[in-house]
Write a protein that holds these residues in place. Structure first.
Motif, PDB file in Angstrom:
ATOM      1  N   THR A 100      48.310  65.208  52.834  1.00  0.00           N
ATOM      2  CA  THR A 100      48.046  66.625  52.606  1.00  0.00           C
ATOM      3  C   THR A 100      48.894  67.082  51.434  1.00  0.00           C
ATOM      4  O   THR A 100      50.101  66.811  51.389  1.00  0.00           O
ATOM      5  CB  THR A 100      48.377  67.455  53.860  1.00  0.00           C
ATOM      6  N   ILE A 205      43.819  65.718  51.390  1.00  0.00           N
ATOM      7  CA  ILE A 205      43.495  67.085  51.806  1.00  0.00           C
ATOM      8  C   ILE A 205      44.355  68.030  50.998  1.00  0.00           C
ATOM      9  O   ILE A 205      45.588  67.948  51.046  1.00  0.00           O
ATOM     10  CB  ILE A 205      43.755  67.278  53.312  1.00  0.00           C
ATOM     11  N   ASP A 207      45.688  71.640  50.589  1.00  0.00           N
ATOM     12  CA  ASP A 207      45.882  72.890  51.308  1.00  0.00           C
ATOM     13  C   ASP A 207      46.075  73.984  50.265  1.00  0.00           C
ATOM     14  O   ASP A 207      47.123  74.063  49.613  1.00  0.00           O
ATOM     15  CB  ASP A 207      47.103  72.788  52.214  1.00  0.00           C
TER      16      ASP A 207
END
Length: 209
Positions: A100, A205, A207
């Motif tokens: 992330t 990912i 964010d």
């Protein structure tokens, strides 16, 4: 436990009262932290639930270089990594083959591990600080001024000039204690330490919130 939850649980509260003026504590903490440019240490971590039952025990090593650069590696029992290059933070879980990526903004630096890489003045601006001296140990209690944080109380204990313990209680009552060992302060750390190379096949990912 995920890396995010690990970062959200870096302390175990002391049962001793804190008796110092907040302004005095903030000034003293600033004097302790301002000379810190780099910091490297091994760590031992325990996480407890609200009833005191141990949920996790882990160990690893961390590197810090101000401003904003940080590497946190959990070696056992499960490998996890958090790397900040000063602009973005990478939270990597090799078991899930997932990383992330977050911008290094004010919200991210509210996590206890990453806030150490910021400036001391920013730290004391964001938290009410009190201080207690107990023998050779100085303990600083930090209470967030904003509700937008992942913990309710953070304690930093120094022995001499070295940060020896980082302790925290989060909003769920979960408590964590981290002891730093083999501490090296203001020694040269190669910049490559703070570069995260995303492994092939890893899900990324971003964010953006």
């Amino acid at each position: 436990m995920t890396v995010k939850k690990t970062l959200a649980a870096l302390a175990l509260t002391f049962a001793v009262p804190v008796s110092a003026l907040a302004s005095e504590g903030a000034e003293r903490l600033t004097r302790m932290l301002e000379p810190l440019q780099t910091y490297e240490a091994a760590f031992e971590q325990q996480i407890l639930d609200g009833s005191g039952e141990r949920l996790q025990q882990a160990s690893g090593r961390m590197w810090l270089s101000r401003p904003g650069k940080f590497r946190w590696e959990v070696d056992a029992p499960y490998q996890q990594e958090v790397v900040s290059d000063g602009e973005e933070v990478y939270l990597y879980d090799p078991d899930l083959e997932q990383v992330t990526v977050q911008a290094l903004d004010q919200r991210v630096t509210h996590t206890p591990a990453l806030l150490l890489s910021g400036s001391a003045s920013e730290l004391t601006d964001s938290y009410d600080v009190s201080r207690q001296q107990q023998g050779s140990a100085e303990t600083f209690t930090l209470m967030p001024k904003s509700a937008d944080t992942l913990f309710e109380e953070l304690r930093m204990t120094f022995r001499g000039e070295r940060l020896a313990f980082l302790q925290m209680t989060d909003s769920t009552g979960q408590e964590t204690a981290i002891e730093f060992l083999d501490v090296q302060m203001n020694e040269a750390i190669d910049d490559s330490t703070f570069v995260f190379e995303i492994p092939d096949g890893t899900d990324v990912i971003r964010d953006t919130h």
